[in-house]
Write a protein that holds these residues in place. Structure first.
Motif, PDB file in Angstrom:
ATOM      1  N   ILE A 119       0.839  -1.205   0.000  1.00  0.00           N
ATOM      2  CA  ILE A 119       0.000   0.000   0.000  1.00  0.00           C
ATOM      3  C   ILE A 119       0.869   1.249   0.000  1.00  0.00           C
ATOM      4  CG2 ILE A 119      -1.721   1.294   1.316  1.00  0.00           C
ATOM      5  CD1 ILE A 119      -2.800  -1.366   2.326  1.00  0.00           C
ATOM      6  N   TRP A 120       1.945   1.218   0.787  1.00  0.00           N
ATOM      7  CA  TRP A 120       2.860   2.361   0.794  1.00  0.00           C
ATOM      8  C   TRP A 120       3.533   2.528  -0.563  1.00  0.00           C
ATOM      9  CZ3 TRP A 120       2.211   5.968   4.010  1.00  0.00           C
ATOM     10  CH2 TRP A 120       1.850   5.731   5.336  1.00  0.00           C
ATOM     11  N   GLN A 121       3.846   1.411  -1.212  1.00  0.00           N
ATOM     12  CA  GLN A 121       4.466   1.507  -2.535  1.00  0.00           C
ATOM     13  C   GLN A 121       3.509   2.141  -3.540  1.00  0.00           C
ATOM     14  OE1 GLN A 121       5.461  -2.193  -4.465  1.00  0.00           O
ATOM     15  NE2 GLN A 121       7.237  -1.306  -5.478  1.00  0.00           N
ATOM     16  N   LYS A 122       2.228   1.776  -3.464  1.00  0.00           N
ATOM     17  CA  LYS A 122       1.241   2.406  -4.346  1.00  0.00           C
ATOM     18  C   LYS A 122       1.151   3.912  -4.070  1.00  0.00           C
ATOM     19  CE  LYS A 122      -1.669  -1.692  -4.922  1.00  0.00           C
ATOM     20  NZ  LYS A 122      -3.007  -2.288  -4.668  1.00  0.00           N
ATOM     21  N   PHE A 123       1.209   4.261  -2.786  1.00  0.00           N
ATOM     22  CA  PHE A 123       1.163   5.688  -2.445  1.00  0.00           C
ATOM     23  C   PHE A 123       2.405   6.417  -2.951  1.00  0.00           C
ATOM     24  CE2 PHE A 123       2.450   9.021   0.574  1.00  0.00           C
ATOM     25  CZ  PHE A 123       1.406   9.910   0.377  1.00  0.00           C
ATOM     26  N   PHE A 124       3.570   5.785  -2.810  1.00  0.00           N
ATOM     27  CA  PHE A 124       4.804   6.420  -3.265  1.00  0.00           C
ATOM     28  C   PHE A 124       4.864   6.520  -4.790  1.00  0.00           C
ATOM     29  CE2 PHE A 124       6.790   4.569   0.801  1.00  0.00           C
ATOM     30  CZ  PHE A 124       6.385   5.681   1.521  1.00  0.00           C
ATOM     31  N   ASN A 125       4.123   5.642  -5.484  1.00  0.00           N
ATOM     32  CA  ASN A 125       4.087   5.689  -6.948  1.00  0.00           C
ATOM     33  C   ASN A 125       2.969   6.581  -7.485  1.00  0.00           C
ATOM     34  OD1 ASN A 125       6.271   3.941  -7.266  1.00  0.00           O
ATOM     35  ND2 ASN A 125       4.976   2.125  -7.186  1.00  0.00           N
ATOM     36  N   SER A 126       2.224   7.210  -6.607  1.00  0.00           N
ATOM     37  CA  SER A 126       1.149   8.095  -7.041  1.00  0.00           C
ATOM     38  C   SER A 126       1.726   9.384  -7.623  1.00  0.00           C
ATOM     39  CB  SER A 126       0.221   8.412  -5.865  1.00  0.00           C
ATOM     40  OG  SER A 126       0.928   9.094  -4.846  1.00  0.00           O
ATOM     41  N   ARG A 127       0.870  10.148  -8.278  1.00  0.00           N
ATOM     42  CA  ARG A 127       1.320  11.389  -8.916  1.00  0.00           C
ATOM     43  C   ARG A 127       1.800  12.410  -7.890  1.00  0.00           C
ATOM     44  NH1 ARG A 127      -3.341  12.523 -13.553  1.00  0.00           N
ATOM     45  NH2 ARG A 127      -2.943  10.632 -14.801  1.00  0.00           N
ATOM     46  N   LEU A 128       1.075  12.493  -6.777  1.00  0.00           N
ATOM     47  CA  LEU A 128       1.457  13.457  -5.744  1.00  0.00           C
ATOM     48  C   LEU A 128       2.828  13.135  -5.171  1.00  0.00           C
ATOM     49  CD1 LEU A 128       0.648  15.848  -3.946  1.00  0.00           C
ATOM     50  CD2 LEU A 128      -0.402  14.198  -2.380  1.00  0.00           C
TER      51      LEU A 128
ATOM     52  N   ALA B 251       8.706  13.759  -5.004  1.00  0.00           N
ATOM     53  CA  ALA B 251       9.985  13.039  -5.058  1.00  0.00           C
ATOM     54  C   ALA B 251      10.951  13.639  -6.063  1.00  0.00           C
ATOM     55  CB  ALA B 251       9.737  11.568  -5.396  1.00  0.00           C
ATOM     56  N   ALA B 252      10.433  14.454  -7.002  1.00  0.00           N
ATOM     57  CA  ALA B 252      11.321  15.065  -7.997  1.00  0.00           C
ATOM     58  C   ALA B 252      12.379  15.939  -7.327  1.00  0.00           C
ATOM     59  CB  ALA B 252      10.503  15.880  -8.996  1.00  0.00           C
TER      60      ALA B 252
END
Length: 235
Positions: free
Chosen positions: A31-40, A45-46
């Protein structure tokens, strides 16, 4: 409490909340990985590296300032306690310096903890995905071996069948024939383009043929009229 220490204390409370949320057991790493891969998260992260280093610099400066104040008010001279309420005032400054030292130290420490927790959660999610994929492959290999031992073709994986003259392979790895597949696709697209070109040429030729046929009919009609006129004049 001055503005910088109020801000640092608020940031420390936010860090504590984030750490508690990251450590919740019912939120899986996937679930955290999905959140970290989200657009926001990707937008943040940029520049995450620059944000992280900037906050470390700010916290480091505040931590050094707290150490300076801590050393400044560590020893209280008896000369400074001659005025009324001087001891209480000195103790208050000493308490504030110690408080600021702990706030800055814990804020800086928790910032590294949050970064480490995020990296561990991402790595754990990747390992879980790899383990699930390996488990699926192991189950497929087990079913294949069971089918081979039981001679049951329904359980045999076609990718595991050994090629032989009487039993050609029924599974082809796409990666091994990428060049040929690409070549065939190019030939197919070229053939489609040629067919479209021929169709257009055929339509144009049919259109010209119809136009020529109409002109031929008109010329025949005019020729028939001229022949009728000449015959009438001869009479």
């Amino acid at each position: 409490m001055s503005f910088q220490w109020t801000f640092l204390a608020t940031f420390l409370y936010c860090e504590l909340i984030v750490v508690i949320i990251l450590l919740l057991p019912f939120i899986s790493p996937r679930i955290w990985q999905k959140f970290f891969n989200s657009r926001l998260a990707k937008a943040f992260a940029a520049g995450a590296k620059y944000y992280f280093n900037f906050i470390i610099c700010v916290f480091g400066l505040l931590f050094l300032d707290s150490i300076r104040e801590l050393r400044k008010y560590a020893n209280i001279d008896s000369k400074d306690l001659s005025a009324p309420h001087a001891e209480a005032h000195a103790r208050m400054k000493q308490f504030r310096s110690q408080r600021n030292f702990y706030i800055a130290g814990f804020a800086l420490f928790l910032w590294f903890v949050i970064k480490r927790l995020i990296n561990l959660l991402v790595a754990c999610a990747r390992e879980m995905s790899a383990a699930a994929e390996a488990h699926k492959q192991a189950e497929g290999a087990t079913r294949h071996l069971e089918g081979v031992m039981a001679k049951d073709p329904t359980k045999i994986d076609p990718r595991e069948i050994i090629a032989s003259p009487n039993n050609p392979p029924r599974y082809v790895e796409a990666k091994e024939h990428e060049f040929e597949i690409k070549k065939y696709k190019q030939e197919i697209s070229k053939a489609k383009e040629d067919i479209d070109t021929l169709r257009k040429e055929y339509e144009q030729s049919m259109k010209k043929y119809n136009e020529l046929q109409d002109e031929h009919q008109k010329s025949q009609i005019q020729l028939a009229k001229l022949s009728d006129n000449e015959s009438s004049k001869d009479k």
